[in-house]
Every structure is written in structure tokens, then in C-alpha cells.
Enzyme design. Structure first.
Site, mmCIF file in Angstrom:
data_model
loop_
_atom_site.group_PDB
_atom_site.id
_atom_site.type_symbol
_atom_site.label_atom_id
_atom_site.label_comp_id
_atom_site.label_asym_id
_atom_site.label_seq_id
_atom_site.Cartn_x
_atom_site.Cartn_y
_atom_site.Cartn_z
ATOM 1 N N LEU A 2 -9.464 -14.428 71.407
ATOM 2 C CA LEU A 2 -8.884 -12.913 71.243
ATOM 3 C C LEU A 2 -7.298 -12.951 70.642
ATOM 4 O O LEU A 2 -7.091 -12.241 70.024
ATOM 5 C CB LEU A 2 -8.711 -12.450 72.612
ATOM 6 C CG LEU A 2 -8.125 -11.104 72.842
ATOM 7 C CD1 LEU A 2 -8.935 -10.031 72.136
ATOM 8 C CD2 LEU A 2 -8.150 -10.745 74.377
ATOM 9 N N ASP A 26 4.038 -23.150 76.100
ATOM 10 C CA ASP A 26 2.946 -23.566 77.317
ATOM 11 C C ASP A 26 3.549 -22.474 78.485
ATOM 12 O O ASP A 26 4.485 -22.543 78.865
ATOM 13 C CB ASP A 26 3.102 -25.035 77.758
ATOM 14 C CG ASP A 26 2.577 -25.550 78.990
ATOM 15 O OD1 ASP A 26 1.812 -24.639 79.715
ATOM 16 O OD2 ASP A 26 2.450 -26.515 79.185
ATOM 17 N N ALA A 50 -5.135 -18.476 78.481
ATOM 18 C CA ALA A 50 -5.763 -18.583 79.585
ATOM 19 C C ALA A 50 -6.598 -19.933 79.784
ATOM 20 O O ALA A 50 -6.790 -20.467 78.505
ATOM 21 C CB ALA A 50 -6.752 -17.506 79.758
ATOM 22 N N THR A 91 -10.532 -10.226 83.866
ATOM 23 C CA THR A 91 -11.809 -10.517 83.629
ATOM 24 C C THR A 91 -12.963 -9.731 84.285
ATOM 25 O O THR A 91 -12.233 -9.401 85.543
ATOM 26 C CB THR A 91 -12.037 -12.065 83.484
ATOM 27 O OG1 THR A 91 -13.433 -12.165 83.706
ATOM 28 C CG2 THR A 91 -11.762 -12.566 84.961
ATOM 29 N N TYR A 115 -12.511 -19.646 88.637
ATOM 30 C CA TYR A 115 -11.854 -18.951 87.386
ATOM 31 C C TYR A 115 -11.539 -17.359 87.620
ATOM 32 O O TYR A 115 -10.432 -17.349 87.423
ATOM 33 C CB TYR A 115 -12.860 -18.753 86.468
ATOM 34 C CG TYR A 115 -12.449 -18.062 85.058
ATOM 35 C CD1 TYR A 115 -11.314 -18.442 84.095
ATOM 36 C CD2 TYR A 115 -13.304 -16.991 84.970
ATOM 37 C CE1 TYR A 115 -11.108 -17.498 83.301
ATOM 38 C CE2 TYR A 115 -12.755 -16.164 83.771
ATOM 39 C CZ TYR A 115 -11.832 -16.396 82.942
ATOM 40 O OH TYR A 115 -11.602 -15.548 81.955
ATOM 41 N N TRP A 140 -17.319 -10.698 78.327
ATOM 42 C CA TRP A 140 -18.360 -11.223 77.412
ATOM 43 C C TRP A 140 -17.867 -11.083 76.010
ATOM 44 O O TRP A 140 -18.488 -10.817 75.164
ATOM 45 C CB TRP A 140 -19.358 -10.617 77.693
ATOM 46 C CG TRP A 140 -20.393 -10.701 79.050
ATOM 47 C CD1 TRP A 140 -19.790 -11.150 80.356
ATOM 48 C CD2 TRP A 140 -21.856 -10.570 79.108
ATOM 49 N NE1 TRP A 140 -20.813 -11.139 81.053
ATOM 50 C CE2 TRP A 140 -22.092 -10.793 80.491
ATOM 51 C CE3 TRP A 140 -22.811 -10.259 78.387
ATOM 52 C CZ2 TRP A 140 -23.137 -10.606 81.262
ATOM 53 C CZ3 TRP A 140 -24.228 -10.005 78.939
ATOM 54 C CH2 TRP A 140 -24.141 -10.483 80.241
HETATM 55 N N1 LIG Z 1 -14.189 -15.201 76.700
HETATM 56 C C1 LIG Z 1 -14.524 -14.500 77.480
HETATM 57 O O1 LIG Z 1 -15.933 -14.044 77.709
HETATM 58 C C2 LIG Z 1 -13.610 -13.692 78.248
HETATM 59 C C3 LIG Z 1 -13.940 -12.324 79.127
HETATM 60 C C4 LIG Z 1 -13.209 -11.849 79.885
HETATM 61 C C5 LIG Z 1 -11.836 -11.878 79.628
HETATM 62 N N2 LIG Z 1 -11.573 -13.172 79.006
HETATM 63 C C6 LIG Z 1 -10.093 -13.071 78.867
HETATM 64 O O2 LIG Z 1 -9.519 -12.885 77.578
HETATM 65 C C7 LIG Z 1 -8.254 -13.668 77.273
HETATM 66 C C8 LIG Z 1 -8.564 -14.501 75.911
HETATM 67 O O3 LIG Z 1 -9.609 -15.163 76.211
HETATM 68 P P1 LIG Z 1 -10.276 -15.859 74.911
HETATM 69 O O4 LIG Z 1 -11.899 -15.926 75.030
HETATM 70 O O5 LIG Z 1 -9.843 -15.522 73.618
HETATM 71 O O6 LIG Z 1 -10.096 -17.436 75.164
HETATM 72 P P2 LIG Z 1 -9.642 -18.719 74.461
HETATM 73 O O7 LIG Z 1 -10.264 -18.591 72.903
HETATM 74 O O8 LIG Z 1 -10.162 -20.052 75.235
HETATM 75 O O9 LIG Z 1 -8.233 -18.682 74.338
HETATM 76 C C9 LIG Z 1 -7.292 -19.122 75.330
HETATM 77 C C10 LIG Z 1 -6.146 -19.565 74.736
HETATM 78 O O10 LIG Z 1 -5.250 -19.925 75.591
HETATM 79 C C11 LIG Z 1 -4.803 -21.083 75.310
HETATM 80 N N3 LIG Z 1 -4.061 -21.662 76.543
HETATM 81 C C12 LIG Z 1 -4.564 -22.577 77.302
HETATM 82 N N4 LIG Z 1 -3.719 -23.096 78.321
HETATM 83 C C13 LIG Z 1 -2.434 -22.618 77.649
HETATM 84 C C14 LIG Z 1 -1.346 -22.753 78.176
HETATM 85 N N5 LIG Z 1 -0.881 -23.626 79.303
HETATM 86 N N6 LIG Z 1 -0.182 -22.047 77.513
HETATM 87 C C15 LIG Z 1 -0.393 -21.393 76.570
HETATM 88 N N7 LIG Z 1 -1.869 -21.605 75.928
HETATM 89 C C16 LIG Z 1 -2.763 -21.882 76.650
HETATM 90 C C17 LIG Z 1 -5.739 -21.991 74.808
HETATM 91 O O11 LIG Z 1 -5.229 -23.335 73.951
HETATM 92 P P3 LIG Z 1 -6.268 -24.463 73.852
HETATM 93 O O12 LIG Z 1 -7.734 -24.215 73.594
HETATM 94 O O13 LIG Z 1 -5.381 -25.140 73.051
HETATM 95 O O14 LIG Z 1 -6.161 -24.830 75.341
HETATM 96 C C18 LIG Z 1 -6.612 -20.953 73.880
HETATM 97 O O15 LIG Z 1 -5.848 -20.749 72.501
HETATM 98 C C19 LIG Z 1 -8.152 -14.552 78.470
HETATM 99 O O16 LIG Z 1 -7.243 -14.054 79.329
HETATM 100 C C20 LIG Z 1 -9.651 -14.625 79.080
HETATM 101 O O17 LIG Z 1 -9.515 -14.956 80.353
HETATM 102 C C21 LIG Z 1 -12.391 -13.852 78.223
#
Ligand SMILES: NC(=O)c1ccc[n+]([C@@H]2O[C@H](COP(=O)([O-])OP(=O)(O)OC[C@H]3O[C@@H](n4cnc5c(N)ncnc54)[C@H](OP(=O)(O)O)[C@@H]3O)[C@@H](O)[C@H]2O)c1
Length: 270
Positions: A2, A26, A50, A91, A115, A140
Site C-alpha cells: 500500500l 523503524d 505494519a 483492518t 494480528y 483484503w
Molecule cells: N494486506 C491486507 O490484506 C490488509 C488488509 C487490511 C489492512 N491492511 C493494513 O494496510 C497497511 C499496509 O499493508 P500492506 O498490505 O501494504 O503490507 P506490506 O506490504 O506487508 O507492507 C508493510 C510494510 O511495513 C514495513 N514494516 C514492517 N515493520 C516495520 C517497522 N518496524 N518499521 C517500519 N516499517 C516496517 C514492511 O517492511 P518489511 O517487509 O521490510 O518488514 C513493509 O514494507 C497495514 O497497516 C496493514 O495492517 C492490510
């Protein structure tokens, strides 16, 4: 995933953007977060960082909480100190999924997974730390910037004649190419409070997989499975359709439109 679309959308909208990946900042380090926000002096920060490994969070709850809970609080506190607004992404997994009608903002969260609990903790930390906050719950997610269900299905569909996908989880697939620009416009308008924002319409993961193969022209049968058969470490809500009861909530295009745009964007990138 995202975060990339948010950065791109904000640049396209003409903003000066500081996009920080995990290796640059971080969020569990409050001093580093404060320094980064103070140096960028933003109008708003959109926190997409996240711990998103839903199953992994069951065993690594402390890590999930440090990032999704405390980390979200650090970002909110640093923006408050810098006189900036914050948009926190949350979420549908804050709900237990026992409802059979769409979840609205006034519904009581009751996360069933570690989570979900860590993300709810983040929501509460943001509310405490910065009154100029928007908390946007989505669901999702799929987008070109990271691993996701659609990409997984396309990979499996290329390797197998048949896949098994659950029919007993229903939600709203959301294209990050739709959510990203909308988060930017919420930050521009400084919308505050809690808001549900997901792709319009809903389906089961099974329906979604069928539509992915149909839209992509992949010949792969989708067998119906149940969550009990998959037996994954973290429970998922059986029903987590999100809609908004806020009159000012933007409406995202349907998940089917999102899927078509995602497939087109993948083709361009290939
Ligand atoms: N994916 C879904 O279906 C979904 C659904 C509802 C809500 N969300 C929410 O939407 C948001 C974005 O999700 P996404 O799907 O884009 O997730 P993502 O691709 O896993 O991105 C999360 C990012 O956060 C980084 N991260 C992890 N630990 C960190 C830290 N301590 N400091 C700084 N960065 C850190 C990760 O880096 P590394 O990979 O290097 O650890 C990754 O780049 C999140 O808040 C998630 O909870 C996601």
C-alpha cells in the site's frame, strides 16, 4: 504494497513526498520516528508500516504489538509534536466476523486474532497521541507493489489445474491503486476520526479466485474448501464486509474494477 501506491498517488497529486521504507525508518524506534517527522515537516503522515503476517503474529505477538500498536503510537505522537495530521491504516480483522450484515464504524471491535488485537491497539494508541488523526480500516488488499492473494492465485493457476479456496470467509477485496489516492485525498482534506474504506461489493475468497481466473483467462478449477480444512494458526473473521455510515466517506470503485485494473497494471509492468 500500500505504501508504494500512497507515495505514487501523493506525487501524482503534486505533493512533496518523503516515502520511508523499513530500512530507512523503524517505527518501533520513537526517537528515529520523531527525527524523521521533524526533518520532513509534513502537513500529514500516512502510516502504512505494519507487521502483516497474520499467522506469524500468533507466535510473535510481542513483535506485532511493537510495530502495529506502539509503532503506530510513535508515528502519531511524532506528527502531533510536529503539528501534523496522521492517517493510520487499520483492518477488518479488528472484528470477530460474527455479524451477518456489513460492519460500520460504530460496531464494537472484537478481534479474534493476535494480528487483529495488535492493530486495534494501534488504533487506540493513535487516538491517544494525536487528536488530528484519521483511522482508516480497509480489507483484503491487493496491489502491484507486494505479495497478495491475486498474485498468489495467478502463480498457482499457472502451475496447477485446480486450487482449493475457502468459501466461508466473506469480505471486500480492495485494490491499493484505489485506496492509495483516496488516503491521500483524506489527508489533504484533513478528514478526522474512524472511517471504513474498502472496495465496493463483497465476495468470498472462493468467489474472488473464480473471478481472478475468469478475468485473467486462466484455465484453473477452483474447489470449495472450508477454513477448518485449512487449519491455519490465526482465526479469520467469517464475515468482515466493511461499509461506512459516514456521509463524508468516499466510495471506492468495486473490487471487480480493482481486479481488472490490477491485471492491466501487471501486464504493463511485465
Ligand atoms: N494486506 C491486507 O490484506 C490488509 C488488509 C487490511 C489492512 N491492511 C493494513 O494496510 C497497511 C499496509 O499493508 P500492506 O498490505 O501494504 O503490507 P506490506 O506490504 O506487508 O507492507 C508493510 C510494510 O511495513 C514495513 N514494516 C514492517 N515493520 C516495520 C517497522 N518496524 N518499521 C517500519 N516499517 C516496517 C514492511 O517492511 P518489511 O517487509 O521490510 O518488514 C513493509 O514494507 C497495514 O497497516 C496493514 O495492517 C492490510
Amino acid at each position: 504494497m500500500l505504501g508504494r501506491d500512497v507515495v505514487e498517488a501523493a506525487r501524482t497529486a503534486g505533493h512533496e513526498v518523503t516515502g520511508l521504507g523499513h530500512h530507512e525508518l523503524d517505527v518501533t524506534d520513537p526517537k528515529a520516528v520523531r527525527a524523521a517527522v521533524a526533518s520532513a515537516r509534513p502537513h500529514a503522515a500516512i502510516n502504512c508500516a505494519a507487521f502483516t503476517d497474520v499467522d506469524g503474529a500468533e507466535e510473535r505477538y510481542e513483535d506485532a504489538l511493537a510495530i502495529n500498536g506502539d509503532g503506530a503510537g510513535h508515528v502519531a505522537a511524532a506528527t502531533a509534536d510536529a503539528g501534523a495530521a496522521v492517517v493510520q491504516v487499520s483492518t477488518d480483522y479488528v472484528f470477530d466476523g460474527t455479524k451477518s450484515a456489513p460492519y460500520v464504524e460504530s460496531d464494537q471491535p472484537a478481534p479474534a486474532s493476535a494480528y487483529g488485537r495488535s492493530k486495534l491497539d494501534g488504533e487506540e494508541a493513535v487516538v491517544r497521541a494525536n487528536p488530528r488523526h484519521a483511522i482508516v480500516r480497509s480489507s483484503w488488499l491487493f496491489g502491484v507493489g507486494g505479495p497478495n492473494f491475486v498474485a498468489n492465485m495467478l502463480r498457482l493457476g499457472a502451475e496447477h489445474d485446480e486450487v482449493s479456496v475457502v468459501t466461508d470467509q466473506v469480505g471486500c477485496p480492495t485494490f491499493t491503486g484505489h485506496l492509495g489516492p483516496t488516503l491521500v485525498s483524506l489527508a489533504e482534506r484533513e478528514t478526522t476520526g474512524l472511517m471504513h474504506l474498502a472496495g465496493s461489493g463483497w465476495c468470498s475468497w472462493h468467489d474472488f479466485a473464480v473471478e481472478i481466473f475468469r478475468e485473467a483467462g486462466v484455465d484453473c478449477r477452483v474447489e470449495a474448501a472450508s477454513s477448518a480444512q485449512l487449519d491455519r494458526p490465526a482465526p479469520r473473521p467469517a464475515y468482515s464486509v466493511l461499509i461506512s455510515e459516514r456521509p463524508d466517506a468516499p466510495r471506492l470503485p468495486s473490487w471487480r474494477d480493482g481486479l481488472a485494473e490490477f491485471l492491466a497494471a501487471r501486464e504493463v509492468a511485465a
